[in-house]
Enzyme design. Structure first.
Site, mmCIF file in Angstrom:
data_model
loop_
_atom_site.group_PDB
_atom_site.id
_atom_site.type_symbol
_atom_site.label_atom_id
_atom_site.label_comp_id
_atom_site.label_asym_id
_atom_site.label_seq_id
_atom_site.Cartn_x
_atom_site.Cartn_y
_atom_site.Cartn_z
ATOM 1 N N ARG A 65 50.292 12.950 45.088
ATOM 2 C CA ARG A 65 50.871 13.151 46.443
ATOM 3 C C ARG A 65 49.869 13.158 47.587
ATOM 4 O O ARG A 65 50.265 13.409 48.724
ATOM 5 C CB ARG A 65 51.697 14.445 46.503
ATOM 6 N N ASN A 95 51.920 5.469 44.531
ATOM 7 C CA ASN A 95 52.990 5.693 45.523
ATOM 8 C C ASN A 95 52.765 6.925 46.389
ATOM 9 O O ASN A 95 53.619 7.792 46.524
ATOM 10 C CB ASN A 95 54.369 5.752 44.842
ATOM 11 N N ASP A 153 55.021 2.054 40.478
ATOM 12 C CA ASP A 153 55.893 3.113 39.950
ATOM 13 C C ASP A 153 56.518 3.951 41.062
ATOM 14 O O ASP A 153 55.856 4.332 42.020
ATOM 15 C CB ASP A 153 55.130 4.041 39.006
ATOM 16 N N HIS A 180 57.758 0.578 36.020
ATOM 17 C CA HIS A 180 58.909 1.487 36.016
ATOM 18 C C HIS A 180 60.134 0.577 35.932
ATOM 19 O O HIS A 180 60.509 -0.053 36.917
ATOM 20 C CB HIS A 180 58.916 2.320 37.302
ATOM 21 N N HIS A 233 57.439 5.427 30.812
ATOM 22 C CA HIS A 233 58.505 6.369 30.431
ATOM 23 C C HIS A 233 59.735 5.744 29.755
ATOM 24 O O HIS A 233 60.824 5.722 30.326
ATOM 25 C CB HIS A 233 58.956 7.220 31.627
ATOM 26 N N ASP A 306 54.196 11.770 33.594
ATOM 27 C CA ASP A 306 54.935 11.435 34.824
ATOM 28 C C ASP A 306 55.031 12.679 35.719
ATOM 29 O O ASP A 306 56.061 12.931 36.344
ATOM 30 C CB ASP A 306 56.328 10.870 34.497
ATOM 31 N N GLY A 325 62.398 14.050 39.050
ATOM 32 C CA GLY A 325 61.089 14.319 38.462
ATOM 33 C C GLY A 325 60.730 15.776 38.326
ATOM 34 O O GLY A 325 61.301 16.651 38.982
HETATM 35 ZN ZN LIG Z 1 58.483 5.931 37.141
#
Ligand SMILES: [Zn+2]
Length: 431
Positions: A65, A95, A153, A180, A233, A306, A325
């Site tokens: 983040r 991301n 992702d 993803h 995942h 993840d 998540g």
């Molecule tokens: Zn993902």
């Protein structure tokens, strides 16, 4: 650099098939000697009697983040959470806000890591600029500044032609694309896996095909281009079945599974707790059994958390509006040890392999994932015996979105050593 002697631990190193009580001597950040009753003088000693000593865990799928949402996690807090979970190397996804899609983004990450990180950060660069799925990034620049893989992702790559070109391009760099897999048309508006539970709870379901369709597409493109696709995942039976067939054909496909998809199912949604809302969603018990079979057989190459921090304010909304998540680095090994190894679902060496040598193989990390002589001295020590209760208030992570709060677990990290330096010991960060 100070030397370190780890005494009398049960060393489990699947890469060298070692499982014995032995000493490890660390010098200049490398595994310098390994044997019974080592007599080296060392600047520091850790007594690992009664504990297991493993290669440092590698988590190839986390979200830190920073930059952008430092209220949820930072490089400082996220790498401390990693160390507390026994992870010595982690791969932050691209991301962030802005995304890590350029040389500049990679340089920022590198500078912040040098200042704030307590574990190895192995960055992942974006596949497309701004994660928009339109224009491919400069893979060469990203690799030059340290990228070990590429991924959008969080944003599925819907354009098959773009992914085909990206796979061709990445072949030049010996770095996989981590995808993803989700068809956004099939998953639109869904809150959990489609099935009897979703129907009963009145929540909109996401069909398994939303994920497995894209896995099938990715395999076809990997075969055509010769590029390496890594499926993030895996969560449904069809995905691991397709991947098993592809691997048997020699197609360059690898995959991961998360602790939550390996231990939880859609039945957890019964209480409408948003800490069970994920993307991909938790599957059925049949899906979970298929993932476990694939984990045992090696079709699933590695386990990745993840780790996805979200603020309580965001998670504390109605199901449709809550973000997907959960965080996972501080609970991954204990959850898997307690729910899979202690219940005889998988063997301890297999679990360790999938969290060390497995990800090292996927990412071509030749110096990591093993305790053989000369390898990087990334080492984790776990206490398998002491039972403890998960208390998110004690987490090093800035976020608390954890579905295992209050659960009794075994297998807590006791010490984490990164490049020969002890960074976590007996519950505390020590750097
Ligand atoms: Zn993902």
């Amino acid at each position: 650099m100070p030397t370190l002697l780890i005494r009398n631990g049960r060393v489990i190193d699947p890469a060298t098939q070692r499982d014995e009580v032995i000493d490890i001597f660390i010098q200049d950040g490398k595994i310098a000697d390994i044997g019974v009753g080592l007599q080296h003088f060392a600047d520091a000693t850790i007594d690992a009697t009664g504990k297991i000593v493993t290669p440092g865990l590698i988590d190839m799928h986390v979200h830190l983040r920073e930059p952008g949402r430092e209220d949820k996690e930072t490089i400082f807090s996220g790498t401390r959470a990693a160390a507390a979970g026994g992870f010595t190397s982690i791969c932050p996804m691209a991301n962030t806000e802005p995304p890590c899609d350029s040389a500049q983004g990679m340089q920022f990450l590198r500078a912040r890591s040098q200042e704030h990180s307590v574990v190895n950060i192995l960055p992942i660069g974006a596949v497309t600029r701004g994660l928009k799925g339109e224009a491919i990034t400069e893979f060469g620049d990203l690799v030059y500044y340290g990228a070990v893989a590429f991924s959008d992702d969080g944003h599925p790559i819907m354009n098959a032609e773009l992914l085909r070109r990206a796979l061709e391009y990445t072949s030049m760099f010996n770095a996989p694309i981590l995808d993803h897999c989700e068809d956004l048309n099939l998953s639109e508006g869904g809150q959990m896996r489609a099935g009897a539970v979703a129907y009963r709870l009145g929540l909109k379901g996401i069909p398994a095909a939303a994920n497995s369709c894209q896995v099938a597409r990715d395999i076809v493109l990997a075969e055509e281009t010769g590029g390496h696709i890594h499926i993030c995942h895996t969560s449904v039976r069809a995905e691991v079945e397709y991947i098993a067939v592809a691997k048997a054909k020699g197609i360059k496909v690898t995959c991961e599974a998360t602790p939550h998809h390996l231990t939880l199912t859609d039945a957890c949604m019964e209480g409408y707790n948003t800490n069970y809302k994920m993307s991909p969603p938790l599957g059925s018990e049949d899906d979970r059994q298929a993932l476990l079979d694939a984990l045992r057989s090696g079709v699933v190459d590695c386990i990745a958390t993840d780790h996805a921090p979200h603020s309580a304010m965001e998670k504390d909304r109605v199901m449709a509006e809550a973000p997907n998540g959960i965080i996972g680095m501080e609970t991954a090994f204990p959850v898997l040890y307690t729910d899979l190894v202690l219940k005889n679902e998988i063997g301890l060496p297999t679990l360790i392999e999938r969290m060390t040598a497995g990800p090292a193989r996927v990412l071509h990390l030749a110096k990591k994932g093993s305790l053989a002589l000369g390898k990087d001295a990334d080492v984790s020590i776990f206490d398998l015996d002491t039972e403890y209760t998960v208390n998110p208030d004690k987490f090093f992570s800035r976020s608390r979105n954890c579905p295992w709060a209050g659960k009794k677990l075994q297998g807590k990290a006791f010490a984490t050593i990164v490049g020969g330096k002890t960074v976590f010991l007996n519950g505390e960060i020590v750097v």
